[in-house]
Design an enzyme around this catalytic site. Structure first.
Site, PDB file in Angstrom:
ATOM      1  CB  SER A 234       1.409   6.609   2.614  1.00 35.38           C
ATOM      2  OG  SER A 234       0.403   5.936   3.332  1.00 35.38           O
ATOM      3  NE  ARG A 235       0.105   2.646  -4.535  1.00 39.66           N
ATOM      4  CZ  ARG A 235       1.152   1.835  -4.523  1.00 39.66           C
ATOM      5  NH1 ARG A 235       1.236   0.908  -3.606  1.00 39.66           N
ATOM      6  NH2 ARG A 235       2.105   1.942  -5.422  1.00 39.66           N
ATOM      7  CB  VAL A 236      -3.355   4.391   4.023  1.00 38.55           C
ATOM      8  CG1 VAL A 236      -4.317   4.776   5.127  1.00 38.55           C
ATOM      9  CG2 VAL A 236      -3.472   2.906   3.728  1.00 38.55           C
TER      10      VAL A 236
ATOM     11  CG  ASP B 174      -1.729  -1.242   1.365  1.00 38.77           C
ATOM     12  OD1 ASP B 174      -2.290  -1.667   0.341  1.00 38.77           O
ATOM     13  OD2 ASP B 174      -1.807  -1.812   2.458  1.00 38.77           O
TER      14      ASP B 174
END
Length: 513
Positions: free
Chosen positions: A363-365, A338
């Protein structure tokens, strides 16, 4: 005279004492043994990844299921297992013993103690290979996992249940970031698991020493497979660590697991596959090397509240060669995780540590797993740094720069210095907020570039000693108001004169005048 009846009576008594055994294990004989690989003939009903018993008390893992033969890899006894020895099926896969007793211990991938503190018998175990939680069983990743590293928590935030890759060349501080993240979990109610895969024994001992000295072993378990262990032990090490993490996750607890590193894991699997004569693909890796890591990392998740709300946060580490992140294993793991923290050799060698390349790290969050206080002051951070680095390239040509450009360059250099951080020096969320606020304000303009690091350290010390109420007034879970920000900047200006910077600045202006 020999009493036949007495002898018969004795034999009958012995027969009566023998317990009935219904052991219907499939048995075969080894027809080839070499390089830790065995081929077994005559054994049937063997499943993929099944544990096999070998004569002499040794164990093997069945990986190749062919028409007439079974190919397996030995966990031990490479020089003891011979042609013609018997092999037996067990009907079970490899298990890892689990339990609270493993916290604070160093074990091998089979759950056996390596720290000399006595044997472990928890009475509980989990299979090392286990299906990942289904989509319906997962919840949203929205609770942050603080690493204590300013550059990461401000720009590349990690949430509990996320999988964040740490990638970079050798000797760029990958393990240092992972160990810092473990150290920062003290008092955060997070169980940590450090999995060493193919590391030198001296490197593992150094990491262990760091964890013990910081008191981190109170909530940490180390699963170690060193470079001199057999390839099958290195192969199952991350799965064993994940089985232990799942035990805690399904109890509703938060777990942080570090895989150090998956490059050596893939190399161990490639070695086994080539010896088993499997077809080689790109870079000589077998065709299922993607599945090797995807089935491991997909087991890291944030469970929904109905399932207990536990989580596994994974920090896999991958080593690159000459910064090539487009190689086979790095691209595979990047596509599974992620987000990634990319560490650059050039930054590391120029003194920027941690050597995080902000442009290639992501950061894909994102902000959904970031504390509101940090989010309120880190919004422009990436843009400011990117702008600075772009202008810094042009400024090398020596052309005349206007005042605004010089200010951007000066602020960017000072921001870069602010993001530098000594190893094992972790900041709290409140301290991060103060540093980020001051580094993007007019106050920092008065600080000479070479003294930014010293000023930041003095500022935090000054606040802790003289204005402790300011730190306590900062609520990490609320966006701080303008009044509080102004109070912090006022203290920052006061600290300028405290460390003597303003005096020097005034004398310099007088000389120039």
């Amino acid at each position: 005279m020999i009493d036949v009846n007495e002898i018969a009576k004795g034999i009958k008594e012995k027969i009566a004492k023998v317990q009935e055994s219904h052991d219907e294990r499939s048995t075969g004989r080894i027809v080839y043994s070499g390089d830790g690989i065995i081929r077994i003939s005559g054994i049937s009903d063997v499943k993929y990844n099944e544990l096999l018993d070998i004569k002499g008390g040794y164990h093997a893992l069945a990986l190749n299921l062919e028409q007439d033969l079974v190919g397996a890899v030995l966990f031990s006894g490479e020089d003891k297992v011979r042609f013609g020895d018997y092999a037996y099926s067990t009907g079970r896969t490899v298990d890892m013993q689990v339990g609270e007793e493993l916290i604070g211990r160093v074990v091998n991938p089979l759950g056996e103690a390596l720290d000399g503190l006595g044997e472990l018998h928890t009475g509980k175990s989990r299979p090392v290979e286990y299906p990942a939680p289904s989509i319906m069983d997962r919840g949203k990743v929205n609770k942050p996992l603080q690493t204590g590293i300013l550059a990461i928590d401000s720009m590349i935030p990690i949430g509990r249940g996320q999988r964040e890759l740490i990638i970079g060349d050798r000797q760029t501080g990958k393990t240092a970031i992972a160990v810092d993240a473990i150290l920062n979990q003290k008092g955060e109610n997070v169980i940590c698991i450090y999995v060493s895969i193919g590391q030198k024994a001296s490197s593992l001992a150094k990491t262990l020493n760091t964890l013990q000295n910081a008191g981190a072993m109170e909530y940490t378990c180390v699963v170690g497979s060193t470079a001199d262990d057999a390839a099958p032990l290195q192969y199952i090490a991350p799965y064993s660590g994940c089985a232990l993490a799942e035990y805690f996750m399904y109890q509703g607890k938060d777990v942080l697991i570090v895989y150090d590193d998956l490059t050596k894991h893939a190399v161990a699997y490639r070695e086994m596959s080539l010896l088993l004569q499997r077809p080689a693909g790109r870079e000589a890796y077998p065709g299922d090397v993607f599945y090797l890591h995807s089935r491991l990392l997909e087991r890291s998740a944030k469970l929904s509240e109905e399932k207990g709300g536990g989580s596994i946060t994974a920090l896999p580490i991958v080593e690159t060669l000459a910064g090539d992140i487009s190689a086979y294993i790095p691209t595979n793991v990047i596509s599974i995780t992620d987000g990634q923290i990319y560490l650059e050799s050039e930054l590391f060698n120029s003194g920027v540590r941690p050597a995080v390349n902000v442009g290639l790290s992501v950061s894909r969050v994102g902000g959904s797993a970031q504390r509101p206080a940090i989010r309120s002051v880190s919004g422009q951070l990436r843009i400011n740094l990117a702008q600075y680095r772009e202008l810094a390239i042009f400024s090398q040509f020596g052309s005349d720069l206007d005042t605004e450009t010089q200010k951007i360059l000066s602020r960017g250099a000072k921001l870069t210095d602010t993001l530098k951080q000594r190893q094992y020096l972790n900041y709290s969320v409140r301290e991060m907020f103060v540093l980020l606020l001051v580094s993007q304000s007019d106050v920092i303009d008065a600080v000479p570039e070479k003294k930014v690091t010293a000023y930041n350290e003095n500022l935090l010390d000054f606040i802790r000693v003289n204005r402790p109420e300011i730190l306590s007034d900062i609520d990490p879970d609320q966006k701080p108001g303008d009044e509080l920000k102004e109070r912090i900047l006022e203290v920052a200006r006061e600290c300028l004169s405290y460390v003597g910077i303003a005096v020097r600045k005034e004398s310099t202006e007088a000389e120039n005048g």
